[in-house]
Design an enzyme around this catalytic site. Sequence first.
Site, PDB file in Angstrom:
ATOM      1  N   SER A  98     -15.292 -77.039 -61.036  1.00  0.00           N
ATOM      2  CA  SER A  98     -16.010 -77.976 -61.538  1.00  0.00           C
ATOM      3  C   SER A  98     -17.015 -77.300 -62.474  1.00  0.00           C
ATOM      4  O   SER A  98     -17.854 -76.876 -61.892  1.00  0.00           O
ATOM      5  CB  SER A  98     -16.827 -78.956 -60.581  1.00  0.00           C
ATOM      6  OG  SER A  98     -17.688 -79.968 -61.127  1.00  0.00           O
ATOM      7  N   LYS A 144     -17.949 -82.209 -66.696  1.00  0.00           N
ATOM      8  CA  LYS A 144     -19.016 -83.099 -66.713  1.00  0.00           C
ATOM      9  C   LYS A 144     -19.204 -83.394 -68.076  1.00  0.00           C
ATOM     10  O   LYS A 144     -19.514 -82.736 -68.850  1.00  0.00           O
ATOM     11  CB  LYS A 144     -20.271 -82.512 -65.981  1.00  0.00           C
ATOM     12  CG  LYS A 144     -20.195 -82.140 -64.544  1.00  0.00           C
ATOM     13  CD  LYS A 144     -20.073 -83.177 -63.575  1.00  0.00           C
ATOM     14  CE  LYS A 144     -20.086 -82.868 -62.242  1.00  0.00           C
ATOM     15  NZ  LYS A 144     -20.017 -83.880 -61.214  1.00  0.00           N
ATOM     16  N   GLY A 156     -16.402 -82.108 -54.426  1.00  0.00           N
ATOM     17  CA  GLY A 156     -17.289 -81.023 -53.887  1.00  0.00           C
ATOM     18  C   GLY A 156     -18.586 -81.599 -54.154  1.00  0.00           C
ATOM     19  O   GLY A 156     -18.886 -82.299 -54.914  1.00  0.00           O
ATOM     20  N   LYS A 175     -12.552 -79.326 -64.346  1.00  0.00           N
ATOM     21  CA  LYS A 175     -13.141 -80.641 -64.443  1.00  0.00           C
ATOM     22  C   LYS A 175     -14.318 -80.327 -65.012  1.00  0.00           C
ATOM     23  O   LYS A 175     -15.147 -79.324 -65.120  1.00  0.00           O
ATOM     24  CB  LYS A 175     -13.636 -81.065 -63.013  1.00  0.00           C
ATOM     25  CG  LYS A 175     -14.494 -82.535 -63.288  1.00  0.00           C
ATOM     26  CD  LYS A 175     -14.593 -83.124 -61.593  1.00  0.00           C
ATOM     27  CE  LYS A 175     -15.724 -82.564 -60.710  1.00  0.00           C
ATOM     28  NZ  LYS A 175     -15.957 -83.393 -59.524  1.00  0.00           N
ATOM     29  N   ASP A 182     -15.525 -86.045 -65.747  1.00  0.00           N
ATOM     30  CA  ASP A 182     -16.237 -86.609 -64.600  1.00  0.00           C
ATOM     31  C   ASP A 182     -17.685 -87.217 -65.222  1.00  0.00           C
ATOM     32  O   ASP A 182     -18.473 -86.364 -65.948  1.00  0.00           O
ATOM     33  CB  ASP A 182     -16.820 -85.414 -63.640  1.00  0.00           C
ATOM     34  CG  ASP A 182     -17.644 -86.224 -62.567  1.00  0.00           C
ATOM     35  OD1 ASP A 182     -17.693 -87.610 -62.305  1.00  0.00           O
ATOM     36  OD2 ASP A 182     -17.895 -85.496 -61.552  1.00  0.00           O
ATOM     37  N   GLU A 199     -13.229 -89.477 -64.174  1.00  0.00           N
ATOM     38  CA  GLU A 199     -13.932 -89.938 -62.817  1.00  0.00           C
ATOM     39  C   GLU A 199     -15.104 -90.832 -63.111  1.00  0.00           C
ATOM     40  O   GLU A 199     -15.927 -90.290 -63.729  1.00  0.00           O
ATOM     41  CB  GLU A 199     -14.056 -88.438 -62.162  1.00  0.00           C
ATOM     42  CG  GLU A 199     -14.569 -88.725 -60.740  1.00  0.00           C
ATOM     43  CD  GLU A 199     -14.803 -87.465 -60.065  1.00  0.00           C
ATOM     44  OE1 GLU A 199     -15.315 -87.598 -58.946  1.00  0.00           O
ATOM     45  OE2 GLU A 199     -14.687 -86.388 -60.582  1.00  0.00           O
ATOM     46  N   ASP A 257     -15.239 -92.558 -57.315  1.00  0.00           N
ATOM     47  CA  ASP A 257     -15.822 -91.248 -56.580  1.00  0.00           C
ATOM     48  C   ASP A 257     -16.935 -91.933 -55.894  1.00  0.00           C
ATOM     49  O   ASP A 257     -17.071 -92.658 -54.906  1.00  0.00           O
ATOM     50  CB  ASP A 257     -16.538 -90.325 -57.472  1.00  0.00           C
ATOM     51  CG  ASP A 257     -17.494 -89.089 -56.687  1.00  0.00           C
ATOM     52  OD1 ASP A 257     -17.667 -89.313 -55.504  1.00  0.00           O
ATOM     53  OD2 ASP A 257     -17.760 -88.230 -57.195  1.00  0.00           O
TER      54      ASP A 257
END
Length: 371
Positions: free
Chosen positions: A137, A165, A292, A163, A190, A215, A240
């Site tokens: 991530s 952000k 995580g 992943k 995400d 996400e 999530d």
Amino acid sequence: MVPLQKVTLHKLKMRLKFPFRTSFGTIQDKEFFIIEAMDDKGNNGFGESVSFSSPWYTEETTATNEHVMKDFLIPLLKGRPINHPDDITETFRVIRGNNMAKAGIEGAIWDLYAKQRGETLATALGGIKKEIDVGVSLGIQPDINDLLADIDNHLKQGYKRIKLKIKPGQDLEILQEVRQHFPDTPIMADANSAYSLQDSDHLKKFDGLNLMMVEQPLAHDDRLDHAKLQKEIQTPICLDESIHSYDDARHAIELGSCKIINVKIGRVGGLTEAKRIHNLCQEKDVPVWCGGMLEAGVGRAHNIALTTLPNFTLPGDTAGSSRYWEKDIIKPEVEVQDGTITVPTNSGIGYEIDREALKSFRVGCYEYEVF
């Protein structure tokens, strides 16, 4: 039976190697608890609280975890027989919410239980895998070239999924640039609840990028609007923050709110509830993966054990220790080889606590007799 004699709360403060930026803000220092559960024969089990110092991910914080564990959860364990770690969920049910505090203590008891039986935590949970696939991530970065170099570096290390952000204003163009440079790489975005249903037309533009998933694009407590959005976009939605329990997962699946679910042990209240969610999703053909929370070694070890369950079919966020910390609190540290982590074979979580490192990061220590 799980004969429990003492619970110790080790309060730690550790500095991440690099600042981690999300739509909520930037994290550099992680303050958290390592929970140690001891039986009358000197066996020790370890859990980790995963809340942050500020209530940006959930309403829980390190301070509220401390309060709830000391004043409510640990007293509930006094003199109470524990036949199996699953019992902890029922014992703690009288306390509403506070899932991360509950999960930290429950995790320590699961580890103790596995060690008392002489088996790995993965085996105790019903896991079947000998190794797990992992992704990484990456936080929001101000320079696209730095991000591209970071992705390239992690792909060379063998990570199976990237992943990224995102947030409004730092999303589509960045994802397009990344996809142009890495056309075949499994990529997910995400959003950490940064969008609303009014952004549907914008989010539809993600469909041309062949993302594994987006996400939690909408509100942290929403499932209804996610169901509406999933009908409008082709990109699979992964939930999530909306999933705190088995029932949350059941509702999301029945509503069609998502096609994938991220399971985080702390967010759902512990390994027992995480297993229930896994089993439900397996029954409904909804893939899951393990998210995580910038864990240190103990929490990372619990994630590895959980990911050995069969329906964890997508690479999780459990990167190696050195990705986040100059020095971890376990030995050996978690290592990634060609995008996989070998599941440890020693009993319990499979890693030893580095007592010297634990002490060096400790800013408080509290012991409680519970027999």
